[in-house]
Design a protein around this motif. Structure first.
Motif, PDB file in Angstrom:
ATOM      1  N   ILE A 171      48.082  29.205  45.495  1.00  0.00           N
ATOM      2  CA  ILE A 171      47.910  28.133  44.514  1.00  0.00           C
ATOM      3  C   ILE A 171      46.577  27.457  44.812  1.00  0.00           C
ATOM      4  N   VAL A 172      45.629  27.579  43.863  1.00  0.00           N
ATOM      5  CA  VAL A 172      44.278  27.050  44.058  1.00  0.00           C
ATOM      6  C   VAL A 172      43.829  26.291  42.813  1.00  0.00           C
ATOM      7  N   PRO A 173      42.852  25.375  42.966  1.00  0.00           N
ATOM      8  CA  PRO A 173      42.325  24.667  41.799  1.00  0.00           C
ATOM      9  C   PRO A 173      41.712  25.650  40.800  1.00  0.00           C
ATOM     10  N   VAL A 174      41.811  25.322  39.511  1.00  0.00           N
ATOM     11  CA  VAL A 174      41.305  26.230  38.476  1.00  0.00           C
ATOM     12  C   VAL A 174      39.791  26.342  38.488  1.00  0.00           C
ATOM     13  N   ASP A 175      39.098  25.396  39.124  1.00  0.00           N
ATOM     14  CA  ASP A 175      37.637  25.475  39.182  1.00  0.00           C
ATOM     15  C   ASP A 175      37.151  26.214  40.428  1.00  0.00           C
ATOM     16  N   ARG A 176      38.066  26.856  41.144  1.00  0.00           N
ATOM     17  CA  ARG A 176      37.719  27.622  42.343  1.00  0.00           C
ATOM     18  C   ARG A 176      38.296  29.032  42.215  1.00  0.00           C
ATOM     19  N   GLN A 177      37.865  29.909  43.115  1.00  0.00           N
ATOM     20  CA  GLN A 177      38.383  31.266  43.145  1.00  0.00           C
ATOM     21  C   GLN A 177      39.267  31.435  44.370  1.00  0.00           C
ATOM     22  N   LEU A 178      40.187  32.358  44.272  1.00  0.00           N
ATOM     23  CA  LEU A 178      41.064  32.659  45.395  1.00  0.00           C
ATOM     24  C   LEU A 178      40.305  33.503  46.409  1.00  0.00           C
ATOM     25  N   ASP A 179      40.282  33.071  47.657  1.00  0.00           N
ATOM     26  CA  ASP A 179      39.672  33.823  48.753  1.00  0.00           C
ATOM     27  C   ASP A 179      40.755  34.733  49.326  1.00  0.00           C
ATOM     28  N   LEU A 180      40.687  36.012  48.975  1.00  0.00           N
ATOM     29  CA  LEU A 180      41.734  36.957  49.373  1.00  0.00           C
ATOM     30  C   LEU A 180      41.848  37.102  50.893  1.00  0.00           C
ATOM     31  N   LYS A 181      40.712  37.076  51.593  1.00  0.00           N
ATOM     32  CA  LYS A 181      40.759  37.198  53.055  1.00  0.00           C
ATOM     33  C   LYS A 181      41.445  35.976  53.675  1.00  0.00           C
ATOM     34  N   ALA A 182      41.136  34.795  53.155  1.00  0.00           N
ATOM     35  CA  ALA A 182      41.755  33.580  53.689  1.00  0.00           C
ATOM     36  C   ALA A 182      43.247  33.564  53.394  1.00  0.00           C
ATOM     37  N   LEU A 183      43.627  34.025  52.203  1.00  0.00           N
ATOM     38  CA  LEU A 183      45.047  34.067  51.860  1.00  0.00           C
ATOM     39  C   LEU A 183      45.778  35.074  52.746  1.00  0.00           C
ATOM     40  N   ALA A 184      45.170  36.232  52.980  1.00  0.00           N
ATOM     41  CA  ALA A 184      45.792  37.229  53.861  1.00  0.00           C
ATOM     42  C   ALA A 184      46.013  36.634  55.254  1.00  0.00           C
ATOM     43  N   ALA A 185      45.013  35.936  55.754  1.00  0.00           N
ATOM     44  CA  ALA A 185      45.148  35.326  57.083  1.00  0.00           C
ATOM     45  C   ALA A 185      46.266  34.294  57.100  1.00  0.00           C
ATOM     46  N   ALA A 186      46.357  33.476  56.048  1.00  0.00           N
ATOM     47  CA  ALA A 186      47.403  32.450  55.985  1.00  0.00           C
ATOM     48  C   ALA A 186      48.795  33.071  55.917  1.00  0.00           C
ATOM     49  N   LEU A 187      48.881  34.254  55.327  1.00  0.00           N
ATOM     50  CA  LEU A 187      50.165  34.946  55.197  1.00  0.00           C
ATOM     51  C   LEU A 187      50.475  35.835  56.397  1.00  0.00           C
ATOM     52  N   GLY A 188      49.501  36.000  57.284  1.00  0.00           N
ATOM     53  CA  GLY A 188      49.694  36.902  58.419  1.00  0.00           C
ATOM     54  C   GLY A 188      49.668  38.353  58.008  1.00  0.00           C
ATOM     55  N   ALA A 189      48.957  38.653  56.919  1.00  0.00           N
ATOM     56  CA  ALA A 189      48.849  40.020  56.416  1.00  0.00           C
ATOM     57  C   ALA A 189      47.480  40.587  56.771  1.00  0.00           C
ATOM     58  N   LYS A 190      47.404  41.892  56.857  1.00  0.00           N
ATOM     59  CA  LYS A 190      46.129  42.546  57.158  1.00  0.00           C
ATOM     60  C   LYS A 190      45.147  42.335  56.007  1.00  0.00           C
ATOM     61  N   SER A 191      45.643  42.495  54.788  1.00  0.00           N
ATOM     62  CA  SER A 191      44.836  42.277  53.592  1.00  0.00           C
ATOM     63  C   SER A 191      45.777  42.063  52.413  1.00  0.00           C
ATOM     64  N   VAL A 192      45.222  41.529  51.326  1.00  0.00           N
ATOM     65  CA  VAL A 192      45.978  41.356  50.093  1.00  0.00           C
ATOM     66  C   VAL A 192      45.091  41.781  48.923  1.00  0.00           C
ATOM     67  N   THR A 193      45.739  42.182  47.843  1.00  0.00           N
ATOM     68  CA  THR A 193      45.047  42.487  46.591  1.00  0.00           C
ATOM     69  C   THR A 193      45.750  41.727  45.482  1.00  0.00           C
ATOM     70  N   MET A 194      45.050  41.514  44.402  1.00  0.00           N
ATOM     71  CA  MET A 194      45.685  40.845  43.265  1.00  0.00           C
ATOM     72  C   MET A 194      46.852  41.708  42.778  1.00  0.00           C
ATOM     73  N   ALA A 195      47.954  41.066  42.464  1.00  0.00           N
ATOM     74  CA  ALA A 195      49.148  41.776  42.011  1.00  0.00           C
ATOM     75  C   ALA A 195      48.946  42.300  40.591  1.00  0.00           C
ATOM     76  N   ASP A 196      49.597  43.392  40.315  1.00  0.00           N
ATOM     77  CA  ASP A 196      49.628  43.921  38.959  1.00  0.00           C
ATOM     78  C   ASP A 196      50.278  42.870  38.061  1.00  0.00           C
ATOM     79  N   PRO A 197      49.671  42.539  36.910  1.00  0.00           N
ATOM     80  CA  PRO A 197      50.246  41.503  36.043  1.00  0.00           C
ATOM     81  C   PRO A 197      51.703  41.765  35.649  1.00  0.00           C
ATOM     82  N   ALA A 198      52.041  43.019  35.366  1.00  0.00           N
ATOM     83  CA  ALA A 198      53.424  43.330  34.992  1.00  0.00           C
ATOM     84  C   ALA A 198      54.371  43.071  36.162  1.00  0.00           C
ATOM     85  N   ALA A 199      53.937  43.398  37.372  1.00  0.00           N
ATOM     86  CA  ALA A 199      54.765  43.141  38.563  1.00  0.00           C
ATOM     87  C   ALA A 199      54.923  41.642  38.778  1.00  0.00           C
ATOM     88  N   ALA A 200      53.857  40.881  38.536  1.00  0.00           N
ATOM     89  CA  ALA A 200      53.919  39.423  38.678  1.00  0.00           C
ATOM     90  C   ALA A 200      54.915  38.838  37.681  1.00  0.00           C
TER      91      ALA A 200
END
Length: 165
Positions: free
Chosen positions: A70-99
């Motif tokens: 969840i990020v402000p609309v005037d900013r972009q999601l930092d995938l590396k930072a989100l992966a670190a916060a989740l304890g994941a090696k990496s993350v990618t944007m989810a498929d819209p249909a899966a979301a």
């Protein structure tokens, strides 16, 4: 801010979740333009609110399942930072249909609240500098205003810097 009564805007799974949790919030319906290039910036403009106070809900795939940033609309999601916060090696944007399948909401109206399945969630730490934030209420043209601490509590979000300019 007072708890909203039913009838003061649409009822969605997000408002039901907030009512169940006895969280104070304000419903903000607005006219949605289907041709708007950015749902979040459209909401900020329609509601007359600084875009830094309007947060978008983005789903990512961790390789082990979906998660929410969840990020402000005037900013972009930092995938590396989100992966670190989740304890994941990496993350990618989810498929819209899966979301959409996972949350029960349509893209452009995905709320972090009242999703079909509770997903690991990270709230950008800039939210905590604000008295209230706006998030999707579960449909296009409908936002909910609430305190960042309440949003974090209901979604069980962790706090991390996951947005970038």
């Amino acid at each position: 801010m007072a708890r909203q009564r039913p009838g003061a805007g649409p009822s969605t799974p997000a408002t039901v979740a907030l009512d169940r949790a006895r969280v104070d919030y304000v419903r903000h319906p607005y006219h949605h333009d289907p041709s708007a290039p950015s749902y979040g910036l459209e909401a900020a403009e329609a509601l007359g609110v600084d875009p830094a106070r309007v947060f978008k809900t983005l789903l990512v795939d961790t390789g082990r399942g979906l998660a929410v940033g969840i990020v402000p609309v005037d900013r972009q999601l930092d995938l590396k930072a989100l992966a670190a916060a989740l304890g994941a090696k990496s993350v990618t944007m989810a498929d819209p249909a899966a979301a959409e399948r996972s949350t029960g909401y349509v893209v452009g109206g995905i709320s972090p609240l009242g999703q079909k399945r509770a997903l690991p969630t990270v709230l950008d730490e800039t939210a905590y500098d604000l008295p209230t934030v706006f998030v999707s209420g579960g449909r296009r043209g409908f936002d909910i205003e609430l305190r960042p601490a309440d949003l974090a509590a209901v979604t069980r979000a962790v706090r991390a810097r996951i947005g970038r300019a």
